[in-house]
Design a protein around this motif. Structure first.
Motif, PDB file in Angstrom:
ATOM      1  N   LYS A 175      14.765  -3.620 -45.004  1.00  0.00           N
ATOM      2  CA  LYS A 175      15.272  -2.095 -44.679  1.00  0.00           C
ATOM      3  C   LYS A 175      14.174  -1.190 -44.333  1.00  0.00           C
ATOM      4  O   LYS A 175      13.236  -1.323 -44.887  1.00  0.00           O
ATOM      5  CB  LYS A 175      15.926  -1.615 -46.062  1.00  0.00           C
ATOM      6  N   THR A 176      14.609  -0.634 -43.190  1.00  0.00           N
ATOM      7  CA  THR A 176      13.417   0.580 -43.069  1.00  0.00           C
ATOM      8  C   THR A 176      13.502   1.609 -44.186  1.00  0.00           C
ATOM      9  O   THR A 176      14.503   2.202 -44.147  1.00  0.00           O
ATOM     10  CB  THR A 176      13.642   0.985 -41.545  1.00  0.00           C
TER      11      THR A 176
ATOM     12  N   ARG B 297       8.881   8.169 -41.793  1.00  0.00           N
ATOM     13  CA  ARG B 297       8.545   7.664 -40.563  1.00  0.00           C
ATOM     14  C   ARG B 297      10.111   7.221 -39.770  1.00  0.00           C
ATOM     15  O   ARG B 297      10.332   7.460 -38.647  1.00  0.00           O
ATOM     16  CB  ARG B 297       7.385   6.594 -40.283  1.00  0.00           C
ATOM     17  N   SER B 298      10.572   6.391 -40.563  1.00  0.00           N
ATOM     18  CA  SER B 298      11.998   5.945 -40.251  1.00  0.00           C
ATOM     19  C   SER B 298      13.315   6.903 -40.373  1.00  0.00           C
ATOM     20  O   SER B 298      14.374   6.499 -39.811  1.00  0.00           O
ATOM     21  CB  SER B 298      11.976   4.637 -40.456  1.00  0.00           C
ATOM     22  N   ASP B 299      12.878   8.019 -41.011  1.00  0.00           N
ATOM     23  CA  ASP B 299      14.089   9.095 -41.332  1.00  0.00           C
ATOM     24  C   ASP B 299      14.091  10.107 -40.217  1.00  0.00           C
ATOM     25  O   ASP B 299      12.997  10.784 -39.742  1.00  0.00           O
ATOM     26  CB  ASP B 299      13.714   9.467 -42.603  1.00  0.00           C
TER      27      ASP B 299
END
Length: 122
Positions: free
Chosen positions: A46-47, A51-53
């Motif tokens: 899961k990211t 950074r991935s939000d």
């Protein structure tokens, strides 16, 4: 042997000219290879993290080295760290448990500045 070399040609010049022989190419083709139907599997995790939000973006700024270094050192001090965590929670800045980061402190200061200047809800 070195007498046969032209001026300016070294071992690298000769290495760049080296090519595979046709028999070597056939041998490489005969080796079993991975088929496209069987791609190499990577563990999908899961990211997580900012950074991935999509609510976060990377925003760089120039900060004097001395200031940056002092902030990083201060965040290592247990008392400063404890106070920073309290302040981050009060301002609603997302952070890792027990690990205030430089970017968290910057975001907290920006949120406080916006509140003081009357721009918190615009």
């Amino acid at each position: 042997m070195s007498e046969n070399r032209n001026r300016g040609e070294g071992g690298m010049a000769n290495a760049l000219r080296t090519r595979r022989r046709p028999s070597e190419e056939r041998a490489v083709e005969a080796e079993p290879s991975r088929t496209p139907a069987q791609p190499r599997r990577r563990n999908q995790r899961k990211t997580v993290g900012k950074r991935s939000d999509p609510d976060y973006m990377l925003a760089s700024a120039f900060v004097r080295v001395e200031v940056y270094d002092r902030v990083k050192q201060a965040l290592l001090d247990p008392e400063v760290k404890r106070q920073a965590l309290t302040d981050l929670d009060e301002t609603g800045v997302r952070h890792q448990p027990n690990k205030p980061l430089y970017s968290d402190v910057v975001e907290m200061l920006l949120v406080e500045w916006l509140e003081r200047s009357g721009w918190e809800d615009r």
